[in-house]
Write a protein that holds these residues in place. Structure first.
Motif, PDB file in Angstrom:
ATOM      1  N   MET A 117       0.853  -1.177   0.000  1.00 14.77           N
ATOM      2  CA  MET A 117       0.000   0.000   0.000  1.00 14.77           C
ATOM      3  C   MET A 117       0.895   1.235   0.000  1.00 14.77           C
ATOM      4  N   THR A 118       0.569   2.198  -0.835  1.00 18.49           N
ATOM      5  CA  THR A 118       1.330   3.437  -0.913  1.00 18.49           C
ATOM      6  C   THR A 118       0.380   4.614  -0.714  1.00 18.49           C
ATOM      7  N   PRO A 119       0.278   5.128   0.534  1.00 17.15           N
ATOM      8  CA  PRO A 119      -0.621   6.258   0.792  1.00 17.15           C
ATOM      9  C   PRO A 119      -0.263   7.510   0.007  1.00 17.15           C
ATOM     10  N   ASN A 120       1.035   7.745  -0.195  1.00 17.66           N
ATOM     11  CA  ASN A 120       1.493   8.867  -1.014  1.00 17.66           C
ATOM     12  C   ASN A 120       2.864   8.509  -1.577  1.00 17.66           C
ATOM     13  N   ASP A 121       3.504   9.461  -2.267  1.00 14.69           N
ATOM     14  CA  ASP A 121       4.794   9.176  -2.914  1.00 14.69           C
ATOM     15  C   ASP A 121       5.923   8.946  -1.918  1.00 14.69           C
ATOM     16  N   GLN A 122       5.766   9.361  -0.672  1.00 12.63           N
ATOM     17  CA  GLN A 122       6.839   9.234   0.311  1.00 12.63           C
ATOM     18  C   GLN A 122       6.691   8.022   1.225  1.00 12.63           C
ATOM     19  N   ILE A 123       5.497   7.515   1.398  1.00 15.80           N
ATOM     20  CA  ILE A 123       5.249   6.457   2.386  1.00 15.80           C
ATOM     21  C   ILE A 123       4.811   5.168   1.694  1.00 15.80           C
ATOM     22  N   LEU A 145       3.734   1.070   2.899  1.00 22.07           N
ATOM     23  CA  LEU A 145       3.442   0.152   3.997  1.00 22.07           C
ATOM     24  C   LEU A 145       3.224  -1.255   3.445  1.00 22.07           C
ATOM     25  N   ALA A 146       3.622  -2.276   4.225  1.00 19.64           N
ATOM     26  CA  ALA A 146       3.443  -3.662   3.792  1.00 19.64           C
ATOM     27  C   ALA A 146       3.041  -4.522   4.981  1.00 19.64           C
ATOM     28  N   LEU A 147       2.206  -5.507   4.711  1.00 21.48           N
ATOM     29  CA  LEU A 147       1.769  -6.483   5.713  1.00 21.48           C
ATOM     30  C   LEU A 147       1.789  -7.855   5.054  1.00 21.48           C
ATOM     31  N   ASP A 148       2.347  -8.837   5.754  1.00 23.40           N
ATOM     32  CA  ASP A 148       2.414 -10.195   5.232  1.00 23.40           C
ATOM     33  C   ASP A 148       2.044 -11.158   6.352  1.00 23.40           C
ATOM     34  N   VAL A 149       1.144 -12.080   6.081  1.00 25.67           N
ATOM     35  CA  VAL A 149       0.764 -13.110   7.041  1.00 25.67           C
ATOM     36  C   VAL A 149       1.012 -14.458   6.373  1.00 25.67           C
ATOM     37  N   LYS A 150       1.811 -15.313   7.048  1.00 21.02           N
ATOM     38  CA  LYS A 150       2.134 -16.637   6.508  1.00 21.02           C
ATOM     39  C   LYS A 150       1.692 -17.714   7.488  1.00 21.02           C
ATOM     40  N   ARG A 151       1.167 -18.788   6.982  1.00 20.43           N
ATOM     41  CA  ARG A 151       0.853 -19.971   7.782  1.00 20.43           C
ATOM     42  C   ARG A 151       1.820 -21.056   7.324  1.00 20.43           C
ATOM     43  N   THR A 157       2.012 -19.404  12.632  1.00 25.29           N
ATOM     44  CA  THR A 157       1.569 -18.226  11.887  1.00 25.29           C
ATOM     45  C   THR A 157       2.577 -17.113  12.130  1.00 25.29           C
ATOM     46  N   VAL A 158       3.062 -16.512  11.051  1.00 27.16           N
ATOM     47  CA  VAL A 158       4.051 -15.438  11.131  1.00 27.16           C
ATOM     48  C   VAL A 158       3.438 -14.171  10.531  1.00 27.16           C
ATOM     49  N   VAL A 159       3.498 -13.081  11.283  1.00 29.67           N
ATOM     50  CA  VAL A 159       2.978 -11.789  10.826  1.00 29.67           C
ATOM     51  C   VAL A 159       4.156 -10.835  10.677  1.00 29.67           C
ATOM     52  N   SER A 160       4.253 -10.206   9.515  1.00 28.06           N
ATOM     53  CA  SER A 160       5.321  -9.244   9.244  1.00 28.06           C
ATOM     54  C   SER A 160       4.718  -7.900   8.832  1.00 28.06           C
ATOM     55  N   LEU A 161       5.254  -6.823   9.403  1.00 25.51           N
ATOM     56  CA  LEU A 161       4.846  -5.461   9.058  1.00 25.51           C
ATOM     57  C   LEU A 161       6.080  -4.692   8.627  1.00 25.51           C
ATOM     58  N   GLY A 162       5.930  -3.834   7.651  1.00 19.80           N
ATOM     59  CA  GLY A 162       7.067  -3.042   7.216  1.00 19.80           C
ATOM     60  C   GLY A 162       6.616  -1.689   6.704  1.00 19.80           C
ATOM     61  N   GLY A 163       7.527  -0.750   6.761  1.00 21.19           N
ATOM     62  CA  GLY A 163       7.226   0.581   6.255  1.00 21.19           C
ATOM     63  C   GLY A 163       8.467   1.263   5.729  1.00 21.19           C
ATOM     64  N   ALA A 164       8.269   2.161   4.786  1.00 21.45           N
ATOM     65  CA  ALA A 164       9.370   2.941   4.228  1.00 21.45           C
ATOM     66  C   ALA A 164       8.920   4.395   4.088  1.00 21.45           C
ATOM     67  N   PHE A 165       9.848   5.293   4.377  1.00 19.18           N
ATOM     68  CA  PHE A 165       9.587   6.723   4.243  1.00 19.18           C
ATOM     69  C   PHE A 165      10.720   7.336   3.432  1.00 19.18           C
ATOM     70  N   THR A 201      16.078   6.878   2.021  1.00 20.68           N
ATOM     71  CA  THR A 201      14.803   6.247   2.383  1.00 20.68           C
ATOM     72  C   THR A 201      14.998   5.523   3.702  1.00 20.68           C
ATOM     73  N   LEU A 202      14.141   5.806   4.670  1.00 17.37           N
ATOM     74  CA  LEU A 202      14.192   5.138   5.968  1.00 17.37           C
ATOM     75  C   LEU A 202      13.216   3.969   5.950  1.00 17.37           C
ATOM     76  N   ARG A 203      13.677   2.816   6.452  1.00 18.87           N
ATOM     77  CA  ARG A 203      12.832   1.622   6.478  1.00 18.87           C
ATOM     78  C   ARG A 203      12.844   0.999   7.861  1.00 18.87           C
ATOM     79  N   ALA A 204      11.708   0.405   8.234  1.00 21.49           N
ATOM     80  CA  ALA A 204      11.608  -0.310   9.506  1.00 21.49           C
ATOM     81  C   ALA A 204      10.620  -1.459   9.322  1.00 21.49           C
ATOM     82  N   GLY A 205      10.810  -2.503  10.139  1.00 16.51           N
ATOM     83  CA  GLY A 205       9.903  -3.634  10.041  1.00 16.51           C
ATOM     84  C   GLY A 205       9.823  -4.409  11.339  1.00 16.51           C
ATOM     85  N   TYR A 206       8.820  -5.264  11.410  1.00 17.73           N
ATOM     86  CA  TYR A 206       8.602  -6.094  12.587  1.00 17.73           C
ATOM     87  C   TYR A 206       8.095  -7.452  12.104  1.00 17.73           C
TER      88      TYR A 206
END
Length: 87
Positions: free
Chosen positions: A1-7, A9-15, A48-56, A63-68
């Protein structure tokens, strides 16, 4: 998902169905004097593995990136074996 040109976001769920692949571990040792067959129960649980990530994008060069990433341990302590631990 890209809310705007700078941000971004990503979400991944794996079983991961460990129970289908890590039920038993079988191995054979053989040499000139004979052969030994062994079987170790593994009984790993599904996970079940849940991953979240974001880039600015600060600018075109930075570009700053972070994830969990969150998942549970699929290995029951009753079947944990030192052969499968990383050094």
């Amino acid at each position: 998902m890209t809310p705007n040109d700078q941000i971004q976001l990503a979400l991944d769920v794996k079983r991961i169905r460990w129970s289908e692949t890590m039920k038993n571990f079988e191995m054979t040792f053989s040499n000139a004097t004979g052969r030994i067959d062994m079987m170790m129960p593994m009984e790993w649980e599904d996970q079940t593995v849940v991953s979240l990530g974001g880039a600015f994008a600060v600018n075109d060069a930075v570009t700053l990136r972070a994830g969990y990433n969150r998942g549970t341990n699929p290995i029951p302590s009753s079947t944990l074996n030192f052969l499968f631990l990383r050094p």
